[in-house]
Design a protein around this motif. Sequence first.
Motif, mmCIF file in Angstrom:
data_model
loop_
_atom_site.group_PDB
_atom_site.id
_atom_site.type_symbol
_atom_site.label_atom_id
_atom_site.label_comp_id
_atom_site.label_asym_id
_atom_site.label_seq_id
_atom_site.Cartn_x
_atom_site.Cartn_y
_atom_site.Cartn_z
ATOM 1 N N GLU A 96 5.707 0.119 5.686
ATOM 2 C CA GLU A 96 6.535 0.099 4.482
ATOM 3 C C GLU A 96 6.978 -1.329 4.148
ATOM 4 O OE1 GLU A 96 7.213 1.816 7.212
ATOM 5 O OE2 GLU A 96 6.541 3.823 6.619
ATOM 6 N N THR A 97 7.373 -2.067 5.185
ATOM 7 C CA THR A 97 7.825 -3.443 4.981
ATOM 8 C C THR A 97 6.681 -4.334 4.532
ATOM 9 O OG1 THR A 97 9.438 -3.130 6.763
ATOM 10 C CG2 THR A 97 9.014 -5.386 6.071
ATOM 11 N N GLU A 134 5.731 -3.835 0.881
ATOM 12 C CA GLU A 134 6.681 -4.472 -0.036
ATOM 13 C C GLU A 134 6.469 -5.977 -0.080
ATOM 14 O OE1 GLU A 134 9.583 -4.760 -2.889
ATOM 15 O OE2 GLU A 134 8.554 -2.974 -2.116
ATOM 16 N N LYS A 145 3.389 -6.639 -2.124
ATOM 17 C CA LYS A 145 3.639 -6.410 -3.546
ATOM 18 C C LYS A 145 4.316 -7.615 -4.189
ATOM 19 C CE LYS A 145 6.231 -3.442 -6.738
ATOM 20 N NZ LYS A 145 7.190 -2.309 -6.837
#
Length: 212
Positions: A166-167, A170, A173
């Motif tokens: 998840e990290t 991000e 992105k």
Amino acid sequence: MNIVLLGLPGAGKGTQAKIIVNHLSIPHISTGDLFRQAYQAKTELGLRAKEFMDKGELIPDEVTIGLAFSRIGEVDCARGFLLDGFPRNLNQARALRNYLDSGSKQIRHVVYVEVDENLLLERLTGRRVCVGCGTTFHLIYNPPANDNACDCCNGEIIQREDDREETVKERLKINKELTHKLVQFYGDEGILRKVDGAKGIDEVTKDVLGLF
């Protein structure tokens, strides 16, 4: 020769940066090193940067730009330099262009180490670190002999928080948005050079050095 190195996290920029500067005998200028050195020297900009870092906030462009320009102005950069992590956005890129123009200099090459996001995700999330000695492993490229223990000290192997999927997604992105704008900017300037970072390290190195 003045060079800017671009690439998303996990693209292998750090590895190629060391090879480039050794090959061309120019200094490697990274934003992380700039912040640390300026703070250790207790410069005004270094202390300001530390204030923002301590709060977990982004360092303002004017501070980053000031540190970068101060470093570029040092004697060892007269024959050229490699910038890694700067510029990070369009404002910094335009400021750099104007600064160099004022001294009748320019960026000669912008090298973009391009790697598919899925491969970057695999590279970054597969990293594991020993809590005992800090040795780094990778589940695919450099796995430990024992999944749960370090080869060097038998310490526990863990996945760091910033390497969790998840990290990482991000981070990719955010960096993708910034890097894409820089790629367009330098593409329009006619100095962007792309290399395929999905190849083996030696192959990427051959492609990169072939640009100079």
